[in-house]
Design a protein around this motif. Structure first.
Motif, PDB file in Angstrom:
ATOM      1  N   SER A 278     -41.953 103.989 -38.328  1.00 17.15           N
ATOM      2  CA  SER A 278     -42.835 104.867 -39.104  1.00 17.15           C
ATOM      3  C   SER A 278     -43.566 105.833 -38.188  1.00 17.15           C
ATOM      4  CB  SER A 278     -43.844 104.041 -39.901  1.00 17.15           C
ATOM      5  OG  SER A 278     -43.214 103.320 -40.934  1.00 17.15           O
ATOM      6  N   LEU A 279     -44.011 105.317 -37.042  1.00 18.77           N
ATOM      7  CA  LEU A 279     -44.695 106.189 -36.084  1.00 18.77           C
ATOM      8  C   LEU A 279     -43.750 107.239 -35.508  1.00 18.77           C
ATOM      9  CD1 LEU A 279     -46.794 103.506 -34.168  1.00 18.77           C
ATOM     10  CD2 LEU A 279     -47.593 105.070 -35.938  1.00 18.77           C
ATOM     11  N   ASN A 280     -42.460 106.907 -35.409  1.00 19.66           N
ATOM     12  CA  ASN A 280     -41.473 107.852 -34.880  1.00 19.66           C
ATOM     13  C   ASN A 280     -40.990 108.864 -35.919  1.00 19.66           C
ATOM     14  OD1 ASN A 280     -41.527 106.613 -32.363  1.00 19.66           O
ATOM     15  ND2 ASN A 280     -39.864 105.204 -32.877  1.00 19.66           N
ATOM     16  N   ASN A 281     -41.535 108.771 -37.135  1.00 19.40           N
ATOM     17  CA  ASN A 281     -41.140 109.663 -38.233  1.00 19.40           C
ATOM     18  C   ASN A 281     -39.677 109.451 -38.627  1.00 19.40           C
ATOM     19  OD1 ASN A 281     -41.558 111.616 -40.199  1.00 19.40           O
ATOM     20  ND2 ASN A 281     -41.077 113.326 -38.835  1.00 19.40           N
ATOM     21  N   TRP A 282     -39.274 108.193 -38.646  1.00 18.49           N
ATOM     22  CA  TRP A 282     -37.927 107.827 -39.064  1.00 18.49           C
ATOM     23  C   TRP A 282     -37.925 107.121 -40.409  1.00 18.49           C
ATOM     24  CZ3 TRP A 282     -36.156 105.333 -33.769  1.00 18.49           C
ATOM     25  CH2 TRP A 282     -36.035 106.351 -32.813  1.00 18.49           C
ATOM     26  N   SER A 283     -38.969 107.252 -41.182  1.00 19.06           N
ATOM     27  CA  SER A 283     -39.077 106.500 -42.440  1.00 19.06           C
ATOM     28  C   SER A 283     -37.973 106.857 -43.420  1.00 19.06           C
ATOM     29  CB  SER A 283     -40.443 106.752 -43.085  1.00 19.06           C
ATOM     30  OG  SER A 283     -41.486 106.284 -42.265  1.00 19.06           O
ATOM     31  N   LYS A 284     -37.503 108.102 -43.403  1.00 18.65           N
ATOM     32  CA  LYS A 284     -36.480 108.502 -44.369  1.00 18.65           C
ATOM     33  C   LYS A 284     -35.163 107.763 -44.140  1.00 18.65           C
ATOM     34  CE  LYS A 284     -35.004 112.555 -41.683  1.00 18.65           C
ATOM     35  NZ  LYS A 284     -34.835 114.038 -41.724  1.00 18.65           N
ATOM     36  N   TYR A 285     -34.935 107.268 -42.919  1.00 15.81           N
ATOM     37  CA  TYR A 285     -33.723 106.509 -42.648  1.00 15.81           C
ATOM     38  C   TYR A 285     -33.825 105.065 -43.126  1.00 15.81           C
ATOM     39  CZ  TYR A 285     -32.871 110.513 -39.620  1.00 15.81           C
ATOM     40  OH  TYR A 285     -32.698 111.782 -39.135  1.00 15.81           O
ATOM     41  N   TYR A 286     -35.017 104.634 -43.478  1.00 17.68           N
ATOM     42  CA  TYR A 286     -35.228 103.274 -43.989  1.00 17.68           C
ATOM     43  C   TYR A 286     -35.529 103.274 -45.486  1.00 17.68           C
ATOM     44  CZ  TYR A 286     -35.433 101.574 -39.171  1.00 17.68           C
ATOM     45  OH  TYR A 286     -35.130 101.232 -37.872  1.00 17.68           O
ATOM     46  N   ARG A 287     -35.690 104.443 -46.078  1.00 19.33           N
ATOM     47  CA  ARG A 287     -36.003 104.517 -47.509  1.00 19.33           C
ATOM     48  C   ARG A 287     -34.746 104.286 -48.338  1.00 19.33           C
ATOM     49  NH1 ARG A 287     -36.764 109.869 -48.443  1.00 19.33           N
ATOM     50  NH2 ARG A 287     -34.766 110.014 -49.528  1.00 19.33           N
ATOM     51  N   GLN A 288     -34.855 103.402 -49.298  1.00 21.82           N
ATOM     52  CA  GLN A 288     -33.763 103.173 -50.247  1.00 21.82           C
ATOM     53  C   GLN A 288     -34.014 104.013 -51.492  1.00 21.82           C
ATOM     54  OE1 GLN A 288     -33.561  99.306 -52.064  1.00 21.82           O
ATOM     55  NE2 GLN A 288     -31.368  99.469 -52.491  1.00 21.82           N
ATOM     56  N   THR A 289     -33.009 104.741 -51.925  1.00 25.55           N
ATOM     57  CA  THR A 289     -33.114 105.595 -53.107  1.00 25.55           C
ATOM     58  C   THR A 289     -32.154 105.104 -54.170  1.00 25.55           C
ATOM     59  OG1 THR A 289     -33.659 107.491 -51.703  1.00 25.55           O
ATOM     60  CG2 THR A 289     -32.986 107.953 -53.966  1.00 25.55           C
TER      61      THR A 289
ATOM     62  N   LEU B 118     -35.883  91.379 -44.686  1.00 29.82           N
ATOM     63  CA  LEU B 118     -36.237  91.300 -43.277  1.00 29.82           C
ATOM     64  C   LEU B 118     -35.192  91.970 -42.401  1.00 29.82           C
ATOM     65  CD1 LEU B 118     -37.695  87.706 -42.830  1.00 29.82           C
ATOM     66  CD2 LEU B 118     -38.904  89.873 -42.754  1.00 29.82           C
ATOM     67  N   GLN B 119     -33.945  91.809 -42.752  1.00 31.03           N
ATOM     68  CA  GLN B 119     -32.891  92.436 -41.963  1.00 31.03           C
ATOM     69  C   GLN B 119     -33.007  93.958 -41.978  1.00 31.03           C
ATOM     70  OE1 GLN B 119     -29.213  90.949 -43.526  1.00 31.03           O
ATOM     71  NE2 GLN B 119     -29.406  88.942 -42.564  1.00 31.03           N
ATOM     72  N   HIS B 120     -33.354  94.503 -43.130  1.00 27.97           N
ATOM     73  CA  HIS B 120     -33.460  95.957 -43.245  1.00 27.97           C
ATOM     74  C   HIS B 120     -34.711  96.475 -42.534  1.00 27.97           C
ATOM     75  CE1 HIS B 120     -33.099  99.954 -44.892  1.00 27.97           C
ATOM     76  NE2 HIS B 120     -34.275  99.863 -45.487  1.00 27.97           N
ATOM     77  N   MET B 121     -35.853  95.842 -42.784  1.00 28.23           N
ATOM     78  CA  MET B 121     -37.109  96.338 -42.228  1.00 28.23           C
ATOM     79  C   MET B 121     -37.233  96.077 -40.725  1.00 28.23           C
ATOM     80  SD  MET B 121     -38.748  97.919 -44.496  1.00 28.23           S
ATOM     81  CE  MET B 121     -38.606  98.188 -46.250  1.00 28.23           C
ATOM     82  N   SER B 122     -36.554  95.060 -40.249  1.00 26.98           N
ATOM     83  CA  SER B 122     -36.679  94.713 -38.831  1.00 26.98           C
ATOM     84  C   SER B 122     -35.643  95.388 -37.952  1.00 26.98           C
ATOM     85  CB  SER B 122     -36.561  93.188 -38.653  1.00 26.98           C
ATOM     86  OG  SER B 122     -37.558  92.520 -39.411  1.00 26.98           O
ATOM     87  N   LYS B 123     -34.704  96.081 -38.563  1.00 27.32           N
ATOM     88  CA  LYS B 123     -33.662  96.726 -37.776  1.00 27.32           C
ATOM     89  C   LYS B 123     -34.242  97.925 -37.039  1.00 27.32           C
ATOM     90  CE  LYS B 123     -28.901  98.351 -38.051  1.00 27.32           C
ATOM     91  NZ  LYS B 123     -27.727  98.553 -38.933  1.00 27.32           N
TER      92      LYS B 123
END
Length: 799
Positions: free
Chosen positions: A563-574, A234-239
């Motif tokens: 996701s709508l702002n096209n910032w998904s790559k900053y939330y993706r864990q690799t 939740l901390q990661h996804m809600s940030k």
């Protein structure tokens, strides 16, 4: 008259067929009776005076032309009876003799819907003609009257056909939608209409695995877990990131900090965001503190028991390596671990990242299902509350890239074990039999006398097909294999399997929208992709987390703002796992991993290199070449080899020379040069046929060919022992460090007292620092890179 009869016969045929299909129901209309009387020639007669007083101008004309009244105006009975409508039974298998109470209600089939449509169209046409019977137009011309009658009847036929066709299309669409709601079916999202029929769809379980139509079960225990504010998920996804932070990422220098952990060793924490947080592992770890979703707290200990040395209470639920890896994974930082080997810790690592994957998917789905329940109970409209933003632009959340089908089989088996555990209640696994048939292997297919090194056996075990992809949906203690990509939670694929879907620029059939909302990317056994095609990995990374070209039925009121702002790559864990430190793998991790939580890379340096495993007495000469930059290394190496090294081996005394070439492009360049110079050589690469391999090995062993060009990929996939080697040239340092000692030890395969004449020459540059350290050790490599002189090493072979 003939036109009218054909029209009436057509209607009679339709009514008769409809009556027969409806189970013999009594539905006799005036039109059917009219046709019967006309065919038998038993028309009722009227008196001439009655005809003259009651007939209209239209009727009089017909009487004058044909000598009888138009059948349309026949009175069959004194009282006109309305047609009886037969109600369709909801069960198509119930006979007419059964009572309504005994028959079980079932869903009306598409065929019955078509019949009902035809019935309604006939009734509407009858009502229109009855209304027309009451209307009279005394001033209309007789020819116009007849034309109108024909056109009206013709239009009614067309309307029936149009309505029937339209309804059949709707029924067909309704029958197709449950099987593949996105129209992308099968184990890949691409497909024409023909491909979609061949691709697999699982309509039987579609409603069971749909996130939109399911709700959170109380027994799942997801509610209490999701309410905990300490949950790292939740901390990661809600940030929420700010626009200024995103813009500063491109210009901010990377901040790094080094820490040493007990098992992982030297760790490098880094981040391009302003705040860099580090932590150290705790001595004791409790499953409850990790915020695992049910039922993982109970199933993990059972699944991981094979790696625990003692009882779970004494040794803990994790091995020391697993504990430190999972602490980093659970913090949602990017991770690069280059010490994953198939022989030692490969299965340990696979277990722990599968636990992280299932934990992430269960939490994400539980949050969606919980919000579904809240929306239903509160009866909120769409977009009434931003708290319900819990999804991405597409459903797939996790992408696991593995090299072979055997690895995908083991991953799915771990998923089943983690969801099932040792409980008596088995979970539903759809298409399990088909999955085992396509991803399993037959042990009898492997030649019994084939002897290869242990690491080779561990890597190439089971089904080693490298072209596959499969979607997995997980919901409510059920697993759906072969789910359509846009209905899947987890995608498991090889780089080649993904490459054939993503396509290239300009291709018509390509799709990469399913990568738009990947929240967790796992690249396992990354070193093997260097031996397959590394370009496929780079192509995949270039298409990760791009905005989709199609909406794919998403509810935008539920999509997260980042996701709508096209910032998904900053939330993706690799999570990147491999067996070696390589510049190409490091480049992917440094370039494409920009997680806002930061990155963690394991950077242990090898103190002793693989040269210590050489078992023959052999002098090693390391020749350094100079290059201005990394781009010029390829040409500098070729020129150095042709001008400095090759002249020393053209003598007949220097026969039986093996040239080991890691890159296939360098191999082709050398082969063309040897052909041009007409040198006495033969060659073996990964594309050489079996007969060509045997012929080349024979010529080299007998000395008929002075040089043998050998590619690294051939050695990786075959691991043959090349006999007859007296002189070795490493055109470039091997990708795998242990290949160096393996090739050197081949000299003793045909030892005939020539040990004193054996030679080994290695070409290297300052850009080969990592490979050099893996071969000779970090201390000796540092000295060699600083001295800028050729280094002569002699290995005695005493161990």
């Amino acid at each position: 008259m003939a036109t009218w009869f054909r029209r009436e016969a057509l209607w009679a045929t339709r009514v008769s067929e409809l009556t027969r299909q409806l189970g013999g129901g009594k539905r006799v209309s005036w039109r059917w009776e009219t046709l019967t009387f006309f065919a038998m020639g038993k028309r009722g007669s009227r008196s001439q005076s009655e005809l003259l007083t009651t007939l209209t101008k239209k009727q009089k004309k017909h009487l004058r032309d044909f000598g009888e009244e138009h059948p349309f105006y026949d009175k069959v009975s004194g009282k006109e009876a309305k047609p009886q409508i037969y109600q369709l039974s909801e069960s198509s298998d119930t006979s007419g003799s059964e009572s309504e109470a005994e028959s079980e209600p079932e869903q009306v089939s598409g065929y019955h819907k078509l019949l009902a449509t035809l019935k309604n169209a006939v009734e509407e046409d009858e009502e229109e003609e009855e209304n027309e019977e009451e209307e009279e137009d005394e001033e209309e011309d007789s020819a116009v009257d007849e034309a109108e009658m024909n056109s009206e009847d013709g239009d009614s036929d067309v309307s029936v056909e149009k309505e029937t066709t339209g309804e059949s299309t709707k029924v067909q669409e309704s029958m197709d939608l449950p099987g593949d709601p996105e129209g992308k079916g099968g184990d890949g999202p691409l497909g024409t209409s023909q491909e979609s029929l061949e691709e697999f769809t699982d309509a039987k379980h579609e409603s069971l695995f749909s996130l939109e139509t399911n709700f959170l079960e109380e027994e799942s225990g997801g509610t209490c877990s999701l309410k905990v504010s300490q949950d790292p998920f939740l901390q990661h996804m809600s940030k929420e990131l700010k626009e200024e932070e995103i813009q500063a990422v491109a210009t901010n220098p990377k901040t790094t900090h080094q820490l040493k952990w007990p098992i992982l060793g030297q760790l490098v924490f880094s981040s391009k965001f302003q705040k860099l947080e580090t932590f150290k592992p705790s001595k004791d770890i409790d499953l409850k503190s990790l915020h695992l979703q049910k039922p993982l707290e109970s199933t993990w200990t059972k699944t991981n028991s094979q790696f625990l040395s003692g009882p779970p209470k004494s040794s803990g639920p994790f091995t020391p390596l697993q504990k430190e890896l999972f602490l980093i994974m659970n913090s949602y930082r990017d991770l690069f671990y280059p010490e994953r080997t198939a022989l030692k810790n490969g299965e340990e690592i696979r277990h722990v990242y599968c636990l992280h994957v299932i934990n992430h998917v269960l939490k994400a789905n539980a949050r969606v299902l919980g919000n579904n329940s809240r929306r239903r109970s509160q009866k909120l409209g769409v977009g009434d509350d931003d708290d319900f933003r819990d999804q991405g632009l597409t459903r797939p959340k996790v992408l696991i890239v593995v090299p072979f089908r055997e690895a995908a089989l083991r991953v799915v088996q771990l998923f089943i074990s983690l969801l099932e555990g040792d409980s008596k209640k088995k979970i539903i696994v759809s298409n399990k039999k088909r999955f085992k048939g396509e991803y399993g292997s037959d042990p009898e297919e492997r030649p019994p006398n084939l002897k290869r090194p242990e690491d080779y056996e561990a890597v190439f075990v089971g089904n080693i097909d490298d072209h596959f992809r499969i979607g997995v949906a997980i919901l409510q203690r059920s697993i759906r294999l072969y789910a359509p990509f846009y209905s899947s939670d987890i995608l498991i694929a090889s780089p080649l399997g993904l490459r054939t879907i993503i396509g290239a620029e300009g291709e018509k059939k390509r799709d990469f929208d399913f990568l738009s909302s990947i929240e967790l990317l796992i690249i396992d056994q990354a070193d093997i992709y260097l031996m397959q095609n590394w370009e496929h990995v780079l192509h995949l990374m270039n298409h990760m987390n791009l905005l989709p070209l199609d909406s794919h039925g998403v509810d935008f009121s539920r999509v997260r703002m980042w996701s709508l702002n096209n910032w998904s790559k900053y939330y993706r864990q690799t999570l990147l796992f491999g067996a070696l430190q390589d510049a190409q793998v490091n480049s992917v991790f440094n370039k494409y991993c920009v997680n806002l939580q930061g990155q963690v890379a394991v950077r242990n340096v090898p103190m002793t290199g693989s040269i210590s495993h050489v078992l023959v007495q052999l002098p090693h000469v390391f020749q350094r070449l100079e290059a201005e930059n990394l781009a010029s290394v390829i040409d500098a190496r070729f020129n150095f080899f042709v001008n400095k090294i090759l002249p020393q081996y053209r003598d007949a005394v220097m026969s039986h020379t093996l040239i080991y070439v890691p890159s296939y492009f360098d191999f082709v360049r050398l082969r063309n040069y040897f052909k041009k110079e007409e040198l006495n050589f033969t060659h073996i690469c990964e594309y050489t046929q079996k007969s060509g391999i045997s012929r080349a090995r024979h010529f080299f062993l007998q000395g008929e060919k002075q040089f043998l060009l050998l590619t690294e990929r051939f050695h990786f996939y075959k691991r043959y022992t090349i006999k007859g080697i007296r002189n070795l040239i490493f055109y470039e340092l091997p990708t795998y460090p242990h290949f160096y000692s393996e090739i050197c030890n081949m000299l003793r395969a045909t030892s005939r007292g020539e040990e004193a004449t054996w030679t080994c020459t290695v070409l290297y540059s300052k850009y080969d620092a990592q490979r050099l350290a893996a071969v000779v050790g970090v201390e000796r490599a540092a000295q060699m890179l600083q001295s800028k002189k050729n280094v002569h090493l002699f290995i005695t072979g005493e161990r």
